[in-house]
Scaffold this motif. Structure first.
Motif, PDB file in Angstrom:
ATOM      1  N   ALA A 117      10.976  -4.292   2.070  1.00 53.32           N
ATOM      2  CA  ALA A 117      10.644  -3.251   2.889  1.00 53.32           C
ATOM      3  C   ALA A 117      12.350  -3.077   3.416  1.00 53.32           C
ATOM      4  O   ALA A 117      12.467  -1.871   3.961  1.00 53.32           O
ATOM      5  N   THR A 120      13.834   0.170   1.940  1.00 50.89           N
ATOM      6  CA  THR A 120      13.340   1.451   2.358  1.00 50.89           C
ATOM      7  C   THR A 120      14.110   1.573   3.778  1.00 50.89           C
ATOM      8  O   THR A 120      14.698   2.686   3.841  1.00 50.89           O
ATOM      9  N   LEU A 121      14.057   0.790   4.528  1.00 54.56           N
ATOM     10  CA  LEU A 121      14.575   1.142   5.962  1.00 54.56           C
ATOM     11  C   LEU A 121      15.966   0.979   6.047  1.00 54.56           C
ATOM     12  O   LEU A 121      16.735   1.926   6.449  1.00 54.56           O
ATOM     13  N   GLN A 124      17.515   4.200   3.994  1.00 52.40           N
ATOM     14  CA  GLN A 124      17.342   5.597   4.555  1.00 52.40           C
ATOM     15  C   GLN A 124      18.174   5.501   5.842  1.00 52.40           C
ATOM     16  O   GLN A 124      18.666   6.538   6.167  1.00 52.40           O
ATOM     17  N   LEU A 283       4.898  -3.644   7.411  1.00 53.54           N
ATOM     18  CA  LEU A 283       5.568  -3.129   6.513  1.00 53.54           C
ATOM     19  C   LEU A 283       5.863  -4.073   5.640  1.00 53.54           C
ATOM     20  O   LEU A 283       6.011  -3.710   4.243  1.00 53.54           O
ATOM     21  N   SER A 287       4.980  -4.087   1.326  1.00 53.33           N
ATOM     22  CA  SER A 287       5.931  -4.319   0.107  1.00 53.33           C
ATOM     23  C   SER A 287       5.699  -5.557  -0.656  1.00 53.33           C
ATOM     24  O   SER A 287       5.670  -5.461  -1.890  1.00 53.33           O
ATOM     25  N   SER A 344      16.757   6.319  -1.388  1.00 52.09           N
ATOM     26  CA  SER A 344      16.420   6.168   0.247  1.00 52.09           C
ATOM     27  C   SER A 344      17.830   6.732   0.779  1.00 52.09           C
ATOM     28  O   SER A 344      17.688   7.497   1.605  1.00 52.09           O
ATOM     29  N   GLY A 426       9.538   4.644  -0.014  1.00 58.67           N
ATOM     30  CA  GLY A 426       8.380   4.075   1.078  1.00 58.67           C
ATOM     31  C   GLY A 426       7.153   4.116   0.391  1.00 58.67           C
ATOM     32  O   GLY A 426       6.198   4.358   1.479  1.00 58.67           O
ATOM     33  N   GLN A 428       5.282   1.827  -0.878  1.00 59.32           N
ATOM     34  CA  GLN A 428       4.691   0.870  -1.243  1.00 59.32           C
ATOM     35  C   GLN A 428       3.143   0.401  -1.363  1.00 59.32           C
ATOM     36  O   GLN A 428       2.548  -0.150  -2.187  1.00 59.32           O
ATOM     37  N   ARG A 495      10.608   8.295   9.886  1.00 65.34           N
ATOM     38  CA  ARG A 495      10.687   6.705   9.761  1.00 65.34           C
ATOM     39  C   ARG A 495      11.710   6.183  10.246  1.00 65.34           C
ATOM     40  O   ARG A 495      11.922   5.104  10.823  1.00 65.34           O
TER      41      ARG A 495
END
Length: 511
Positions: A117, A120-121, A124, A283, A287, A344, A426, A428, A495
């Motif tokens: 996870a 992605t976070l 980005q 989240l 994933s 990302s 993102g 998943q 996001r």
């Protein structure tokens, strides 16, 4: 589909921004998306494609090269222990294979999946210039993964009973269950390591991970030989060294982070790590489901082999093949990590066309790598089984599986690259549904029919399950082909705001 941003002039190599250091995007995606000015122009011919392919390949391999090396080193820890176990005895090899594939494979899939996870976070947020949130994300993931580790610990404690319940032989279950209890420290090393890895990857700090993993591998190899063979400790010695090696990696990476090398990304421990935990859990679970379905799929291959006639030989032969696939997949996982960071970062920086082109480059590169690896395997098909076992019967079975193994290497190099695209964007939850259908509704039933009903044994099980991987790869191709990358860049901005990646000054300016 094209918008006004497609009229941007072509960028020369000198005008290309520095590697991964994107300035924050201040675009608002609430109404209409406009790509950042640094995005590449549309590809209109062969010359454009070649130029951008070279530029993107350099960026991709700047990340993928060290990531591949790191993945191979870390995977080789367990693989080397398995190799030495094969020289201790066939029962020990089967026990370690089952524990490593079923028990450790279960926890590895859960921990890696939940940790992803952060790909992605963090990726980005880094692309959008919101560097200060990376350390908070990592700490949230530590909290969640260590709590998950406490729950998974019971699987290790009752591993012998669990393995007997699912049909493993008494001898294999007893030895594998004993080993599982010894391997509990590795479980919590996973909980710490995977968030750290995603934290560092998102900032392109891959070389530090590579050097640490290389040092761990050297130490692990020497001490595994010493404890398992020279001193005669067997699997107990392997467990001691394997636990030590994983915790060495974790502690060395923490020293690197705490030393101040990550700048704003690590500003110390924060109570923010305990905010919005349930949302972060959801989240992380999405994933985890995606990656666990993939990890457990190959774990099931070894498990089903345990139900065949002469199970010990079947498990040994298949574990050798999956060991080789695992090493090759480490190359693909390096590409997986690189494309996840590229996609990302570029979506976070509002560069949809660059993100899309990164996907093209990684898929082509992964295909070529898979072909090369399969050719190497075929060339040395008479020699490689001896590296893993002294049993002539096991060697014969492995030799017969070599053509299937070579095919698997090609497919399993492309599929992780596409999964990396899904993580970076993102997707998943969507891919989790794809995996359920392709793997468990299609692949496993065909494998069981071919392996047991048609009496094709290990080869039949593997052919059926490989067909599920092929279908899944084709579906991911279709999803990527149909993706609106402008929309994905807009979603990335939303996001980042949702998860608190927008700095306070930006929030204040909107009020």
């Amino acid at each position: 589909m094209e918008n006004s941003s497609n009229k941007l002039p072509l960028l020369t190599p000198e005008e290309t921004p520095p590697q991964l250091l994107r300035r924050p995007s201040h675009h608002s995606f609430d109404s209409s998306f406009v790509a950042d000015a640094d995005d590449i122009a549309p590809i209109t011919g062969v010359r454009d494609f070649y130029r951008e392919f070279i530029i993107e390949s350099r960026k991709l391999w700047y990340l993928a090269g060290p990531a591949i090396f790191t993945s191979i080193c870390q995977y080789s820890l367990g693989a080397i222990t398995q190799t030495f176990a094969g020289h201790v005895g066939t029962l020990q090899l089967a026990a370690f294979s089952v524990e490593n594939s079923v028990i450790a494979g279960l926890s590895f899939g859960v921990m890696l999946g939940m940790g992803s996870a952060l790909e992605t976070l963090c990726g980005q947020a880094f692309g959008a210039g919101q560097i200060d949130m990376l350390g908070v994300y990592m700490q949230r993931s530590w909290v969640i993964l260590n709590c998950t580790g406490v729950i998974l610990m019971f699987v290790y404690i009752f591993a012998a009973q669990f393995l007997r319940l699912i049909g493993q032989t008494e001898d294999i279950s007893r030895e594998a269950g004993k080993l599982a209890i010894w391997m509990i420290p590795q479980l919590f090393a996973y909980a710490m390591n995977f968030p750290i890895a995603k934290f560092l990857q998102s900032q392109s700090k891959i070389m530090a991970m590579a050097w640490i993993s290389a040092a761990a591998l050297v130490v692990h190899t020497v001490f595994s030989w010493l404890f398992m063979l020279k001193l005669g400790w067997g699997l107990a010695g392997g467990a001691v060294v394997l636990n030590f090696s994983w915790w060495f990696i974790v502690l060395a990476q923490l020293v690197y982070i705490f030393s101040g090398t990550c700048g704003e990304a690590w500003s110390g421990f924060s109570w923010k790590a305990f905010q919005n935990l349930w949302g972060f859990v959801r989240l992380s679970l999405a994933s985890a489901v995606m990656l666990c379905l993939e990890t457990w799929y190959f774990m099931a291959l070894v498990l089903f082999a345990g139900y065949l006639k002469n199970a010990e030989i079947a498990v040994d032969a298949l574990s050798i093949c999956t060991n080789i696939v695992g090493w090759a997949v480490m190359v693909a996982i390096g590409c997986n990590a690189a494309i996840s960071v590229r996609v990302s970062n570029e979506l976070g920086a509002a560069h949809p066309r660059t993100a899309k082109f990164s996907v093209v480059v990684v898929v082509l590169s992964s295909f070529v790598i898979g072909l090369v690896l399969s050719l190497i395997l075929i060339i040395f098909r008479d020699q490689y089984p001896s590296l893993f076992t002294n049993s002539e019967e096991v060697k014969r079975v492995v030799y017969g599986l070599t053509p299937l193994l070579a095919t698997c290497l090609v497919i399993n190099n492309i599929q992780p690259a596409l999964s990396g695209v899904a993580i970076g964007a993102g997707w998943q939850a969507v891919v989790a549904y794809v995996n359920i259908v392709c793997y468990y509704v299609f692949g496993i039933p065909i494998g069981l029919i071919m392996g047991y009903k048609l009496d094709m044994g290990v080869k039949g099980i593997w052919i059926g399950m490989l067909s599920g991987t092929v279908v899944q790869t084709l579906v991911l191709f279709w999803i990527v082909y149909r993706t609106n990358w402008n929309k994905e860049a807009s979603i990335a901005e939303q996001r980042i705001r949702q998860w608190g990646g927008e700095p306070e000054r930006a929030k204040g300016s909107e009020n």
